[in-house]
Motif scaffolding. Structure first.
Motif, PDB file in Angstrom:
ATOM      1  N   ARG A 146       0.821  -1.213   0.000  1.00 17.37           N
ATOM      2  CA  ARG A 146       0.000   0.000   0.000  1.00 17.37           C
ATOM      3  C   ARG A 146       0.856   1.266   0.000  1.00 17.37           C
ATOM      4  NH1 ARG A 146      -4.686   2.260   2.546  1.00 17.37           N
ATOM      5  NH2 ARG A 146      -4.446   4.506   2.309  1.00 17.37           N
ATOM      6  N   LYS A 147       1.961   1.264   0.712  1.00 19.04           N
ATOM      7  CA  LYS A 147       2.750   2.473   0.895  1.00 19.04           C
ATOM      8  C   LYS A 147       3.637   2.738  -0.323  1.00 19.04           C
ATOM      9  CE  LYS A 147       5.869   4.727   4.198  1.00 19.04           C
ATOM     10  NZ  LYS A 147       5.020   5.931   4.345  1.00 19.04           N
ATOM     11  N   ILE A 148       3.535   3.943  -0.870  1.00 20.60           N
ATOM     12  CA  ILE A 148       4.388   4.366  -1.977  1.00 20.60           C
ATOM     13  C   ILE A 148       5.571   5.131  -1.392  1.00 20.60           C
ATOM     14  CG2 ILE A 148       4.538   5.770  -4.067  1.00 20.60           C
ATOM     15  CD1 ILE A 148       1.528   5.333  -4.454  1.00 20.60           C
ATOM     16  N   ALA A 149       6.768   4.627  -1.622  1.00 22.34           N
ATOM     17  CA  ALA A 149       7.964   5.275  -1.087  1.00 22.34           C
ATOM     18  C   ALA A 149       8.152   6.638  -1.750  1.00 22.34           C
ATOM     19  CB  ALA A 149       9.184   4.394  -1.333  1.00 22.34           C
ATOM     20  N   LEU A 150       8.281   7.680  -0.928  1.00 21.01           N
ATOM     21  CA  LEU A 150       8.472   9.021  -1.472  1.00 21.01           C
ATOM     22  C   LEU A 150       9.939   9.241  -1.822  1.00 21.01           C
ATOM     23  CD1 LEU A 150       6.218  11.129   0.937  1.00 21.01           C
ATOM     24  CD2 LEU A 150       5.666  10.222  -1.324  1.00 21.01           C
ATOM     25  N   PRO A 151      10.211   9.922  -2.918  1.00 18.74           N
ATOM     26  CA  PRO A 151      11.599  10.178  -3.327  1.00 18.74           C
ATOM     27  C   PRO A 151      12.283  11.174  -2.394  1.00 18.74           C
ATOM     28  CG  PRO A 151      10.077  11.339  -4.751  1.00 18.74           C
ATOM     29  CD  PRO A 151       9.234  10.485  -3.860  1.00 18.74           C
ATOM     30  N   GLY A 152      13.604  11.113  -2.377  1.00 20.32           N
ATOM     31  CA  GLY A 152      14.359  12.022  -1.522  1.00 20.32           C
ATOM     32  C   GLY A 152      14.394  13.439  -2.065  1.00 20.32           C
ATOM     33  N   GLU A 153      14.478  13.568  -3.379  1.00 21.91           N
ATOM     34  CA  GLU A 153      14.536  14.884  -4.012  1.00 21.91           C
ATOM     35  C   GLU A 153      13.397  15.030  -5.009  1.00 21.91           C
ATOM     36  OE1 GLU A 153      18.297  15.658  -5.753  1.00 21.91           O
ATOM     37  OE2 GLU A 153      19.438  15.297  -3.910  1.00 21.91           O
ATOM     38  N   THR A 154      12.763  16.195  -4.987  1.00 21.83           N
ATOM     39  CA  THR A 154      11.667  16.469  -5.914  1.00 21.83           C
ATOM     40  C   THR A 154      11.844  17.838  -6.558  1.00 21.83           C
ATOM     41  OG1 THR A 154      10.296  17.422  -4.154  1.00 21.83           O
ATOM     42  CG2 THR A 154      10.024  15.062  -4.596  1.00 21.83           C
ATOM     43  N   GLU A 155      11.147  18.013  -7.660  1.00 22.85           N
ATOM     44  CA  GLU A 155      11.177  19.289  -8.379  1.00 22.85           C
ATOM     45  C   GLU A 155       9.781  19.907  -8.330  1.00 22.85           C
ATOM     46  OE1 GLU A 155      11.370  20.816 -13.012  1.00 22.85           O
ATOM     47  OE2 GLU A 155      12.341  18.911 -12.468  1.00 22.85           O
ATOM     48  N   ASP A 156       9.693  21.137  -7.876  1.00 20.55           N
ATOM     49  CA  ASP A 156       8.404  21.824  -7.850  1.00 20.55           C
ATOM     50  C   ASP A 156       7.942  22.127  -9.268  1.00 20.55           C
ATOM     51  OD1 ASP A 156       8.364  21.814  -5.088  1.00 20.55           O
ATOM     52  OD2 ASP A 156       9.214  23.839  -4.903  1.00 20.55           O
ATOM     53  N   ARG A 157       6.670  21.885  -9.517  1.00 26.43           N
ATOM     54  CA  ARG A 157       6.070  22.197 -10.805  1.00 26.43           C
ATOM     55  C   ARG A 157       5.041  23.317 -10.648  1.00 26.43           C
ATOM     56  NH1 ARG A 157       6.920  18.025 -14.550  1.00 26.43           N
ATOM     57  NH2 ARG A 157       8.978  17.118 -14.085  1.00 26.43           N
ATOM     58  N   GLN A 158       4.562  23.819 -11.758  1.00 20.17           N
ATOM     59  CA  GLN A 158       3.652  24.958 -11.754  1.00 20.17           C
ATOM     60  C   GLN A 158       2.332  24.608 -11.051  1.00 20.17           C
ATOM     61  OE1 GLN A 158       4.510  27.972 -12.973  1.00 20.17           O
ATOM     62  NE2 GLN A 158       2.562  28.871 -12.349  1.00 20.17           N
ATOM     63  N   PRO A 159       1.940  25.358 -10.022  1.00 23.01           N
ATOM     64  CA  PRO A 159       0.656  25.087  -9.356  1.00 23.01           C
ATOM     65  C   PRO A 159      -0.521  25.428 -10.267  1.00 23.01           C
ATOM     66  CG  PRO A 159       1.686  27.052  -8.440  1.00 23.01           C
ATOM     67  CD  PRO A 159       2.683  26.459  -9.369  1.00 23.01           C
TER      68      PRO A 159
ATOM     69  N   SER B 155       9.332  13.710  -9.302  1.00 22.23           N
ATOM     70  CA  SER B 155      10.655  13.086  -9.207  1.00 22.23           C
ATOM     71  C   SER B 155      10.747  11.982 -10.249  1.00 22.23           C
ATOM     72  CB  SER B 155      10.878  12.505  -7.811  1.00 22.23           C
ATOM     73  OG  SER B 155      12.106  11.809  -7.753  1.00 22.23           O
ATOM     74  N   GLN B 156      11.793  12.034 -11.069  1.00 21.89           N
ATOM     75  CA  GLN B 156      12.019  11.039 -12.104  1.00 21.89           C
ATOM     76  C   GLN B 156      13.137  10.120 -11.654  1.00 21.89           C
ATOM     77  OE1 GLN B 156      10.351  10.644 -15.164  1.00 21.89           O
ATOM     78  NE2 GLN B 156      11.508   8.723 -15.233  1.00 21.89           N
ATOM     79  N   GLU B 157      12.831   8.849 -11.436  1.00 24.99           N
ATOM     80  CA  GLU B 157      13.845   7.858 -11.072  1.00 24.99           C
ATOM     81  C   GLU B 157      14.023   6.876 -12.223  1.00 24.99           C
ATOM     82  OE1 GLU B 157      12.591   6.225  -7.319  1.00 24.99           O
ATOM     83  OE2 GLU B 157      12.922   8.112  -6.248  1.00 24.99           O
TER      84      GLU B 157
ATOM     85  N   VAL C 170      -0.551  10.811  -3.785  1.00 27.87           N
ATOM     86  CA  VAL C 170       0.753  10.442  -4.331  1.00 27.87           C
ATOM     87  C   VAL C 170       0.481   9.501  -5.499  1.00 27.87           C
ATOM     88  CG1 VAL C 170       2.998   9.399  -3.923  1.00 27.87           C
ATOM     89  CG2 VAL C 170       1.818  10.586  -2.060  1.00 27.87           C
ATOM     90  N   VAL C 171       1.061   9.801  -6.652  1.00 29.60           N
ATOM     91  CA  VAL C 171       0.856   8.971  -7.854  1.00 29.60           C
ATOM     92  C   VAL C 171       2.215   8.461  -8.314  1.00 29.60           C
ATOM     93  CG1 VAL C 171      -0.087   8.870 -10.183  1.00 29.60           C
ATOM     94  CG2 VAL C 171      -1.108  10.439  -8.486  1.00 29.60           C
ATOM     95  N   GLU C 172       2.331   7.136  -8.417  1.00 30.61           N
ATOM     96  CA  GLU C 172       3.557   6.511  -8.920  1.00 30.61           C
ATOM     97  C   GLU C 172       3.249   5.897 -10.283  1.00 30.61           C
ATOM     98  OE1 GLU C 172       6.480   3.500  -6.793  1.00 30.61           O
ATOM     99  OE2 GLU C 172       4.894   2.418  -7.877  1.00 30.61           O
ATOM    100  N   LEU C 173       4.040   6.258 -11.298  1.00 33.13           N
ATOM    101  CA  LEU C 173       3.837   5.782 -12.649  1.00 33.13           C
ATOM    102  C   LEU C 173       5.075   5.030 -13.117  1.00 33.13           C
ATOM    103  CD1 LEU C 173       2.315   9.089 -14.095  1.00 33.13           C
ATOM    104  CD2 LEU C 173       1.033   7.085 -13.298  1.00 33.13           C
TER     105      LEU C 173
END
Length: 240
Positions: free
Chosen positions: A148-161, A216-218, A236-239
């Motif tokens: 159930r739990k989606i691991a959150l990335p350590g670094e993210t990039e803010d996008r346009q609200p 975040s792109q991994e 949180v959406v993981e693709l």
């Protein structure tokens, strides 16, 4: 044609032009909508539909799901979409979905977790026997289940609200489940084809809210965090 089998529900369809992308195949949001519609039809068929729950001031709210796509069906292809409950435990209900092609081969499936909500009190409630027994249960699908739990990335990039628009809203007066996935798809780089999507819904966004995305792109996945102005998560959406 629709079919209400023992403890499961199916309906037949045909891929419409309005449901495809530039590849000529069904989009992920369209596929998700087939699954959502199928669960709605199932509830209506067993007498626990939208109006019934509205009178009781109750609702089943999607908390999490994992969608796996083997292939996206093509324009005019005939498909069968089905669903069934797999377990009811405490405040939660688990439900599987599948989409089959005309030969009966499975082309997509999903696992989902729903929480029963008391809309008047604004909090989860334990469903009574009459809220769950009409569904029955079936053995879970043979699929690769992720936690159930989606691991959150350590670094993210803010996008346009961006603001929540009228077309995002459903009958519960908050953003429809599928719309969060649509929002996340806008953050994908290039022309990526999603084979698996997982969504963890945290709180409901409503009309007029602002959504502040972080991406975040991994190597093997893209994670989109859809947040409010204070950085608290809507979803949180993981693709992959």
């Amino acid at each position: 044609m629709t079919t209400a089998m023992k403890n499961r529900y199916e309906f037949e369809g045909r891929v419409r032009y309005s449901e495809i992308d530039h590849r000529g195949t069904m989009t992920l949001p369209a596929l998700i909508n087939y699954f959502q519609d199928c669960s709605t039809f199932h509830s209506e068929a067993v007498g626990l539909g939208m109006e019934h729950l509205k009178q009781e001031k109750k609702a089943w709210v999607l908390s999490y799901w994992q969608i796996v796509v083997e292939r996206y069906p093509s324009l005019c292809e005939k498909i069968t979409t089905g669903t069934f409950a797999t377990e009811f435990k405490g405040l939660y209900g688990n439900r599987n979905f599948y989409m089959n092609d005309e030969s009966g081969k499975r082309i997509a499936c999903a696992n989902s977790i729903w929480v029963f909500m008391d809309l008047e009190k604004g909090r989860p409630a334990r469903p009574a026997a009459e809220n769950i027994e009409p569904y029955g249960t079936c053995a879970p699908l043979d699929m690769s289940y992720e936690g159930r739990k989606i691991a959150l990335p350590g670094e993210t990039e803010d996008r346009q609200p961006f603001p929540v628009r009228k077309y995002h809203i459903d009958t519960n007066e908050h953003v429809n489940n599928c719309q969060y996935v649509q929002m996340a798809l806008e953050m994908l780089p290039g022309d990526a084809l999603v084979r698996q999507a997982r969504v963890d819904y945290k709180k409901s966004a409503v009309l007029g809210d602002m959504v502040f995305p972080r991406a975040s792109q991994e190597e093997d996945r893209t994670v989109i965090e859809l947040c409010d102005s204070e950085g608290k998560l809507y979803a949180v959406v993981e693709l992959k």
